[in-house]
Write a protein that holds these residues in place. Structure first.
Motif, short mmCIF file in Angstrom:
data_model
loop_
_atom_site.label_atom_id
_atom_site.label_comp_id
_atom_site.label_asym_id
_atom_site.label_seq_id
_atom_site.Cartn_x
_atom_site.Cartn_y
_atom_site.Cartn_z
N SER A 92 0.83 -1.21 0.00
CA SER A 92 0.00 0.00 0.00
C SER A 92 0.87 1.25 0.00
O SER A 92 0.51 2.26 -0.61
CB SER A 92 -0.94 0.00 1.20
N ALA A 140 2.04 1.72 -3.57
CA ALA A 140 0.93 2.20 -4.40
C ALA A 140 0.64 3.68 -4.13
O ALA A 140 0.39 4.45 -5.06
CB ALA A 140 -0.32 1.36 -4.14
N GLN A 141 0.71 4.08 -2.87
CA GLN A 141 0.48 5.49 -2.51
C GLN A 141 1.57 6.37 -3.11
O GLN A 141 1.29 7.46 -3.62
CB GLN A 141 0.44 5.65 -0.99
N MET A 152 3.32 5.75 -5.84
CA MET A 152 3.07 5.84 -7.29
C MET A 152 1.92 6.79 -7.59
O MET A 152 1.98 7.57 -8.54
CB MET A 152 2.78 4.45 -7.87
N ALA A 153 0.87 6.75 -6.77
CA ALA A 153 -0.28 7.63 -6.98
C ALA A 153 0.10 9.09 -6.76
O ALA A 153 -0.30 9.96 -7.54
CB ALA A 153 -1.42 7.24 -6.04
N ASP A 154 0.90 9.36 -5.74
CA ASP A 154 1.34 10.73 -5.47
C ASP A 154 2.21 11.25 -6.61
O ASP A 154 2.06 12.40 -7.04
CB ASP A 154 2.11 10.81 -4.16
N PHE A 185 2.19 10.24 -9.76
CA PHE A 185 1.33 10.42 -10.93
C PHE A 185 0.51 11.71 -10.80
O PHE A 185 0.38 12.47 -11.77
CB PHE A 185 0.41 9.22 -11.11
N ALA A 186 -0.02 11.95 -9.62
CA ALA A 186 -0.82 13.16 -9.40
C ALA A 186 0.03 14.42 -9.57
O ALA A 186 -0.41 15.39 -10.19
CB ALA A 186 -1.45 13.13 -8.01
#
Length: 117
Positions: free
Chosen positions: A34, A37-38, A40-42, A44-45
């Motif tokens: 997790s 994943a967080q 990678m999401a940060d 990407f954002a």
């Protein structure tokens, strides 16, 4: 209580199989934690916000009365100093922030295509 003779090798086999499946899943299977994943999401954002703000940077550059002088300064700066020079113009500052964004400065420089090509 006595256990059958196959119990000990069966438990070792199940443990070894679980370790093997976990290793394969996380290395080649695309599994992630997790936290990963967080992260990678940060990332990407942040990239998407930068891309969305490039037109704002370009509009600020077009509206600046000193545009010609600033572009000449950016053109004359070495490739290592261009980002710093772009950040000093104020064009790479996100609305609502005080400090300029390095990523936005790089993206705006790329869109301005100051490399002479």
């Amino acid at each position: 209580m006595t256990f059958p003779e196959w119990t000990k090798p069966g438990i070792y086999g199940a443990f070894a199989g679980a370790v093997a499946v976990s290793l394969l899943g996380f290395t080649w299977g695309g599994w992630t934690t997790s936290g990963g994943a967080q992260e990678m999401a940060d990332s990407f954002a942040a990239e998407q916000v930068t891309l969305a703000m490039v037109p704002v940077c370009l509009n600020l550059s077009k509206a600046d009365a000193k545009r010609v002088e600033i572009l000449a300064t950016l053109q004359e700066a070495s490739s290592f100093q261009r980002r710093k020079a772009m950040m000093e113009t104020g064009w790479a500052t996100l609305p609502g922030t005080d400090a300029p964004s390095r990523d936005l400065a790089d993206a705006c420089l790329a869109e301005l295509a100051l490399d002479g090509s």
